[in-house]
Design a protein around this motif. Sequence first.
Motif, PDB file in Angstrom:
ATOM      1  N   ILE A  19     -41.783  -8.301 -89.499  1.00 13.28           N
ATOM      2  CA  ILE A  19     -40.450  -8.068 -88.918  1.00 13.28           C
ATOM      3  C   ILE A  19     -40.429  -6.744 -88.163  1.00 13.28           C
ATOM      4  O   ILE A  19     -39.892  -6.638 -87.062  1.00 13.28           O
ATOM      5  CB  ILE A  19     -39.366  -8.098 -90.013  1.00 13.28           C
ATOM      6  CG1 ILE A  19     -39.222  -9.513 -90.576  1.00 13.28           C
ATOM      7  CG2 ILE A  19     -38.027  -7.608 -89.466  1.00 13.28           C
ATOM      8  CD1 ILE A  19     -38.307  -9.614 -91.766  1.00 13.28           C
ATOM      9  N   THR A  22     -42.531  -7.320 -84.878  1.00  8.54           N
ATOM     10  CA  THR A  22     -42.074  -8.277 -83.873  1.00  8.54           C
ATOM     11  C   THR A  22     -40.566  -8.316 -83.693  1.00  8.54           C
ATOM     12  O   THR A  22     -40.075  -8.715 -82.650  1.00  8.54           O
ATOM     13  CB  THR A  22     -42.522  -9.702 -84.242  1.00  8.54           C
ATOM     14  OG1 THR A  22     -41.818 -10.104 -85.431  1.00  8.54           O
ATOM     15  CG2 THR A  22     -44.015  -9.759 -84.487  1.00  8.54           C
ATOM     16  N   GLY A  23     -39.830  -7.944 -84.728  1.00  6.87           N
ATOM     17  CA  GLY A  23     -38.376  -8.040 -84.648  1.00  6.87           C
ATOM     18  C   GLY A  23     -37.828  -9.310 -85.266  1.00  6.87           C
ATOM     19  O   GLY A  23     -36.622  -9.471 -85.372  1.00  6.87           O
ATOM     20  N   PHE A  24     -38.704 -10.239 -85.670  1.00  9.65           N
ATOM     21  CA  PHE A  24     -38.231 -11.474 -86.306  1.00  9.65           C
ATOM     22  C   PHE A  24     -39.213 -11.868 -87.401  1.00  9.65           C
ATOM     23  O   PHE A  24     -40.378 -11.470 -87.382  1.00  9.65           O
ATOM     24  CB  PHE A  24     -38.068 -12.599 -85.282  1.00  9.65           C
ATOM     25  CG  PHE A  24     -39.184 -12.682 -84.276  1.00  9.65           C
ATOM     26  CD1 PHE A  24     -40.335 -13.395 -84.553  1.00  9.65           C
ATOM     27  CD2 PHE A  24     -39.075 -12.033 -83.051  1.00  9.65           C
ATOM     28  CE1 PHE A  24     -41.362 -13.473 -83.622  1.00  9.65           C
ATOM     29  CE2 PHE A  24     -40.110 -12.101 -82.118  1.00  9.65           C
ATOM     30  CZ  PHE A  24     -41.246 -12.828 -82.409  1.00  9.65           C
ATOM     31  N   PRO A  25     -38.745 -12.650 -88.381  1.00  7.39           N
ATOM     32  CA  PRO A  25     -39.595 -12.988 -89.535  1.00  7.39           C
ATOM     33  C   PRO A  25     -40.720 -13.945 -89.147  1.00  7.39           C
ATOM     34  O   PRO A  25     -40.657 -14.600 -88.103  1.00  7.39           O
ATOM     35  CB  PRO A  25     -38.617 -13.674 -90.497  1.00  7.39           C
ATOM     36  CG  PRO A  25     -37.251 -13.344 -90.004  1.00  7.39           C
ATOM     37  CD  PRO A  25     -37.381 -13.159 -88.535  1.00  7.39           C
ATOM     38  N   ARG A  64     -38.198 -19.638 -89.317  1.00  8.72           N
ATOM     39  CA  ARG A  64     -38.222 -18.187 -89.556  1.00  8.72           C
ATOM     40  C   ARG A  64     -36.983 -17.723 -90.327  1.00  8.72           C
ATOM     41  O   ARG A  64     -36.555 -16.576 -90.173  1.00  8.72           O
ATOM     42  CB  ARG A  64     -38.317 -17.433 -88.222  1.00  8.72           C
ATOM     43  CG  ARG A  64     -39.557 -17.788 -87.414  1.00  8.72           C
ATOM     44  CD  ARG A  64     -39.584 -17.099 -86.057  1.00  8.72           C
ATOM     45  NE  ARG A  64     -40.690 -17.622 -85.243  1.00  8.72           N
ATOM     46  CZ  ARG A  64     -41.932 -17.134 -85.291  1.00  8.72           C
ATOM     47  NH1 ARG A  64     -42.214 -16.139 -86.074  1.00  8.72           N
ATOM     48  NH2 ARG A  64     -42.885 -17.671 -84.541  1.00  8.72           N
ATOM     49  N   ILE A  66     -36.162 -16.443 -92.974  1.00 11.57           N
ATOM     50  CA  ILE A  66     -36.450 -15.584 -94.124  1.00 11.57           C
ATOM     51  C   ILE A  66     -35.690 -14.276 -93.964  1.00 11.57           C
ATOM     52  O   ILE A  66     -35.770 -13.642 -92.916  1.00 11.57           O
ATOM     53  CB  ILE A  66     -37.963 -15.289 -94.229  1.00 11.57           C
ATOM     54  CG1 ILE A  66     -38.763 -16.592 -94.327  1.00 11.57           C
ATOM     55  CG2 ILE A  66     -38.248 -14.392 -95.425  1.00 11.57           C
ATOM     56  CD1 ILE A  66     -40.259 -16.400 -94.127  1.00 11.57           C
ATOM     57  N   ALA A  67     -34.961 -13.883 -94.981  1.00  8.66           N
ATOM     58  CA  ALA A  67     -34.268 -12.595 -94.967  1.00  8.66           C
ATOM     59  C   ALA A  67     -34.651 -11.829 -96.214  1.00  8.66           C
ATOM     60  O   ALA A  67     -34.677 -12.388 -97.303  1.00  8.66           O
ATOM     61  CB  ALA A  67     -32.763 -12.808 -94.897  1.00  8.66           C
TER      62      ALA A  67
END
Lengths: 204, 204
Positions: A19, A22-25, A64, A66-67
């Motif tokens: 994260i 890349t900025g995302f999961p 994606r 996922i948090a």
Amino acid sequence: MKDITSQQAKVLNCIQLYIKKTGFPPTRADICRELGFKSPNSAETHLRALEKKGFISIESGTSRGIAINNPETSEEDLGYPIIGLVAAGSPTLATENIEKNVNCPKGFFGSNFDYFLRVKGLSMKDAGIMEDDLIAVKKTQDVKNGDIVIARIDDEVTVKYFHRHSPSIIHLQPANNDFSDIEVNLEETELYIEGKSIGLIREN
Amino acid sequence: MKDITSQQAKVLNCIQLYIKKTGFPPTRADICRELGFKSPNSAETHLRALEKKGFISIESGTSRGIAINNPETSEEDLGYPIIGLVAAGSPTLATENIEKNVNCPKGFFGSNFDYFLRVKGLSMKDAGIMEDDLIAVKKTQDVKNGDIVIARIDDEVTVKYFHRHSPSIIHLQPANNDFSDIEVNLEETELYIEGKSIGLIREN
DNA sequence: AATTATACTGAATATATATACAGTATAATA
DNA sequence: TATTATACTGTATATATATTCAGTATAATT
């Protein structure tokens, strides 16, 4: 929160790094690539274990999705929304009306406020309120004579000085000789006070 | 970074809110749902515009592959000092001149600035600059005609419009008919440009 | 001894998602 | 005037992705 195993910790760390990078999961496949697994199900089972133990949340059916559950940073400041002063209609806090969010510290202006309103027109010019200025608006109906209020008359929103001349007669006064007073008879016309101005920001 | 349009700003804000809320970026369809678009291509084209202008990065072929380019790594700032506009003398950042510090995020106004100046007098009234307003001052000598500058002439500091009429003649124009232009002949008088105004804050 | 959790491979699949293509319309710009 | 940017709707599709099912194997509980 249960104990995490060393492999699960690796997966959790991998997600956090991904994260950050890349900025995302990551996807299941991404995790496999990072950690050398050969089956997406390896990632899947680890993710389910991490979810069960409360370290992450997984949005079902969502790519994606996922948090990371971080109890510390949960209450973070979104900032104050900037809302455009539309000619007609009430300025609402719905997402589609929000121009952007401003990361402004709480209590930046003396008292609290709720949102910024972007000013259109020059009807308050002599009060130093120019086109495209941002007015810090406190949502309240508790206004006094001389306050700069955000008022709505028949779906039209306007910024003016507030003056109550009698229990049922209110004057909304511009601060510009090119504009005239708006006299509102509360027995005939509905007037809604959205709030009042407690500050102003100009970007130039 | 080019100018952002209001619709593009809404999309950008929507992405930021979505990430804050869910932990991962939205899909095109998610953006449509949030903002009321009926075609995923509406989101797509806005995303491509935002990418072209440098606000976001898009990983091609990747679901939710949106990353916001302004990491907003702003560590808690020490704040910006508020300096009183003294009738005489240069506004310095010395402690004794600092009224208080304002906790204002970096990049709050588009460009960076150095301090706030508290305005005295009404000579810039028609530019929407009122008594006791705070001007965000960027220390620079690079000013253009029409800029609002903080200038010092013989120890007197003033806020005015800047206009260079000839290489050696500069006019400092007020925005108020009750005041007159100040003509400065650089061959006779020393003029120092402390900086220019890039924003304004009013507390009322 | 029988579960249960951990830790994987490998294949299959429904669907979530990015993205291209075809239009319409308006405003700004060259 | 032609062109470009903006701002959309609507349809279609290749593929990216989550997720299930079928196995194998080891260690820890019950």
